[in-house]
Design an enzyme around this catalytic site. Structure first.
Site, mmCIF file in Angstrom:
data_model
loop_
_atom_site.group_PDB
_atom_site.id
_atom_site.type_symbol
_atom_site.label_atom_id
_atom_site.label_comp_id
_atom_site.label_asym_id
_atom_site.label_seq_id
_atom_site.Cartn_x
_atom_site.Cartn_y
_atom_site.Cartn_z
ATOM 1 N N GLU A 137 -11.137 -2.916 7.867
ATOM 2 C CA GLU A 137 -11.450 -3.382 9.216
ATOM 3 C C GLU A 137 -12.908 -3.131 9.603
ATOM 4 O OE1 GLU A 137 -8.602 -1.913 12.032
ATOM 5 O OE2 GLU A 137 -6.933 -2.958 11.088
ATOM 6 N N GLU A 163 -1.799 -3.847 6.566
ATOM 7 C CA GLU A 163 -1.314 -3.031 7.688
ATOM 8 C C GLU A 163 -0.490 -3.910 8.609
ATOM 9 O OE1 GLU A 163 -4.074 -0.771 10.034
ATOM 10 O OE2 GLU A 163 -5.201 -0.081 8.283
#
Length: 488
Positions: A180, A388
Site C-alpha cells: 500500500e 488483504e
C-alpha cells in the site's frame, strides 16, 4: 499460550459444490510493527512508527507497538496455530530497522536471524512464506534525512532488498516490494494521519514517485539474486471509486480520485508512464518534469509476476455543491489536511443502506468483484492475488471462553463469494490472504480495533481463535464456500 478450542468450531455443514481453482492459495497476513513487539531488542532501532506513536495525540490512547502481539517471542506458537487452522501461506512483513537499523550499511545478524527462524518454522509446518519488504516502517534515520520525498531513500531501499534476498532468497519464493504505497505517501506526507505525520502535498507526490522508483529498483535486485522460480509482486490498495450520481461533475470527481488514488501507481508500474490527467491535476503542486528523471519510468515498469490487491470498502465521491468544500468519510482517518493533492475539493460519502464495520466502513462485497474485474480488463495478463481483505468488529471473549463473530463470517463469506464470481467471469485470481491473522496494533487506532481471526488478550498475550477462524479453516479444508444459508 495458544488456545485452540475445537469444541467451539461451527457445526459441520454440507459440502459445497463450487470450488476455487486448483492451486488457489489460502493465507493470512500481518505486518511487522503491528504484531512483532520487541521494539528495542537485538539491535532494532526506531522506525517512523515508533516515533509517531510516541508523539502525543497521534495514536489513540497513546498506544505503541512496543509489545503488540509479541509475535517476535511467540512466533513458534503462532505458526503452530496457523498449521492447526490449515493455512497454506503466511504473508508477513520485515522490519527494515530490525535488520538494517540506520537504513544504511551492513545488516544486523540478530535481526536477520529472527526472519530466518520464522521462515524455517513456516516451512517445517508446510506453510509457504510470503515476504513483504516494506509495510510502512521506514527507519527513523532515513526519515531524518528527508524520508520518501527524497530520491536517496529509493536507493537505500534497493540496498535493503539486496540484504533480504541474500538472507532469505534460498527459502522464500514469494516476495512483495511494497504494501500500500498510497498510504505511505498520502497518509504519511499528505493528511498526516500516518507516520511520519507530515502535511505537505508536494512531498506526498514526491514520496509516491520515489516509492514507485524503490519498487522498480527492488524488483531489479530481487530478479538478479533470487532463483528463476521465485515470484515478485507489489501490493496496492486500489480504490474502487464510484461517482455519487451520474452527473458529469461527479464523474470527474471519480476520475480525479482514480488518478491520485490508483493510477499514480498502476500507470508507471504497469504501463511505464504517469497518466496525463494526473499530471494535469497536480501540475500546480509539483513539477513532474524535474521530479521524474531519465530512466525512472523504465526502472519502475520492470515486470512483476503477481499484482496484490487489498480491498475493504468502496470509495463513493462527488463534487461538492457550489460554495461547499471537500469533506465526508474517505475512510482514511480524520485530518484537516487532505491526502488527495490536486483534488482536495472532492467530497466522500458512505454508501446509503449498507451495514458498516467497527471502522465505520461500508460493507460491499460487490466492490471487490468490480475491482477485480476492472483490474483484469485494464491490465490483462497479470495474475492477481487478494493480499488483504477483512473487517474489524467489537469482539469480546464470552464467560465460556469463546469469541463469536458472526458479522465477520458474513463479511468474509460475501467477499469470497464475490472473488469466486470474478474468477468465474475471467479474473485470474491466484489466492486470498485474510487480514489479519491476529488482533494487533491498528496504526493510529492503537489497540481499539480488532481485525484478527484470532483474538489476542494483550494483558496475557493469550490467543483465542474466533468463530471466524474456525469457519475460515473449514473453507480452506473444503477449498470451497459453505452455502450461505448455513451462516444462520
Amino acid at each position: 499460550m495458544t488456545a485452540v478450542r475445537p469444541d467451539i468450531a461451527p457445526k459441520p455443514v454440507p459440502e459445497a459444490t463450487t470450488t476455487f481453482p486448483t492451486g488457489f492459495v489460502w493465507g493470512a497476513a500481518t505486518a511487522a510493527y503491528q504484531v512483532e513487539g520487541a521494539a528495542a531488542e537485538d539491535g532494532r532501532t526506531p522506525s517512523i512508527w515508533d516515533t509517531f506513536s510516541r508523539t502525543p495525540g497521534k495514536v489513540r490512547n497513546g498506544d505503541t507497538g512496543d509489545i503488540a502481539a509479541d509475535h517476535y517471542h511467540r512466533y513458534r506458537d503462532d505458526v503452530a496455530l496457523m498449521k492447526q487452522l490449515g493455512l497454506k501461506a503466511y504473508r508477513f512483513s520485515i522490519s527494515w530497522s530490525r535488520v538494517q537499523p540506520t537504513g544504511r550499511g551492513p545488516a544486523v545478524e540478530r535481526g536477520l536471524d529472527f526472519y530466518r527462524k520464522l521462515v524455517d518454522e513456516l516451512l517445517e509446518a508446510g506453510i509457504t512464506p510470503v515476504a513483504t519488504l516494506y509495510h510502512w516502517d521506514l527507519p527513523q534515520e532515513l526519515e531524518d534525512a528527508g524520508g520518501w520525498p527524497e530520491r536517496a531513500t529509493a536507493e537505500r531501499f534497493a540496498d535493503y532488498a539486496a540484504i533480504m534476498a541474500g538472507a532469505l532468497g534460498d527459502r522464500v519464493g514469494m516476495w512483495t516490494t511494497l504494501n500500500e504505497p498510497w498510504c505511505s505517501a498520502f497518509l504519511g506526507y499528505g493528511s498526516g494521519v500516518h507516520a511520519p505525520g507530515r502535511t505537505e502535498p508536494a512531498s506526498a507526490l514526491r514520496a509516491a514517485h520515489h516509492l514507485n522508483l524503490a519498487h522498480g529498483r527492488a524488483i531489479e535486485v530481487l530478479r538478479g539474486q533470487l532463483p528463476a522460480t521465485a515470484q515478485t509482486s507489489v501490493t496496492l490498495n486500489l480504490h474502487q471509486v464510484r461517482p455519487l450520481t451520474p452527473s458529469p461533475e461527479d464523474a470527474d470527481a471519480a476520475r480525479r480520485i482514480d488518478a491520485v488514488g490508483n493510477r499514480v501507481f498502476t500507470g508507471p508500474m504497469l504501463h511505464g508512464a504517469y497518466p496525463e490527467d494526473l499530471l494535469a491535476d497536480t501540475a500546480h503542486v509539483v513539477d513532474w518534469s524535474k521530479l521524474v528523471q531519465d530512466g525512472d519510468l523504465e526502472a519502475i515498469a520492470r515486470p512483476v509476476d503477481v499484482l496484490g490487491i487489498n480491498y475493504y470498502t468502496p470509495t463513493l465521491v462527488s463534487t461538492p455543491e457550489q460554495g461547499g468544500s471537500g469533506s465526508g468519510n474517505d475512510v482514511h482517518g480524520a485530518s484537516s489536511f487532505s491526502p488527495w493533492p490536486g483534488s482536495e475539493h472532492v467530497a466522500f460519502h458512505l454508501a446509503e443502506g449498507k451495514a458498516t464495520t467497527a471502522m465505520n466502513w461500508s460493507i460491499d462485497p460487490n466492490g471487490l468483484y468490480n475491482l477485480l474485474m476492472d483490474v483484469s480488463r485494464e491490465h490483462p495478463g497479470i495474475p492477481l492475488m487478494v493480499t488483504e481483505n477483512g473487517a474489524a468488529f467489537d469482539d469480546y471473549v464470552s464467560p465460556e471462553g469463546r469469541v463469536q463473530d458472526p458479522e465477520r463470517i458474513a463479511y468474509l463469506h460475501g467477499h469470497l463469494d464475490a472473488l469466486q464470481r470474478a474468477v468465474a467471469d475471467g479474473a485470474d485470481v491466484r489466492g486470498y490472504f485474510l487480514w489479519s491473522l491476529l488482533d494487533n496494533f491498528e496504526w493510529a487506532y492503537g489497540y481499539a480495533k480488532r481485525f484478527g481471526a484470532v483474538y489476542v488478550d494483550y494483558a496475557t498475550q493469550r490467543r483465542t481463535p474466533k468463530a471466524s477462524a474456525h469457519w475460515y479453516a473449514d473453507v480452506i479444508r473444503r477449498h470451497a464456500l459453505p452455502p450461505l444459508e448455513d451462516l444462520a
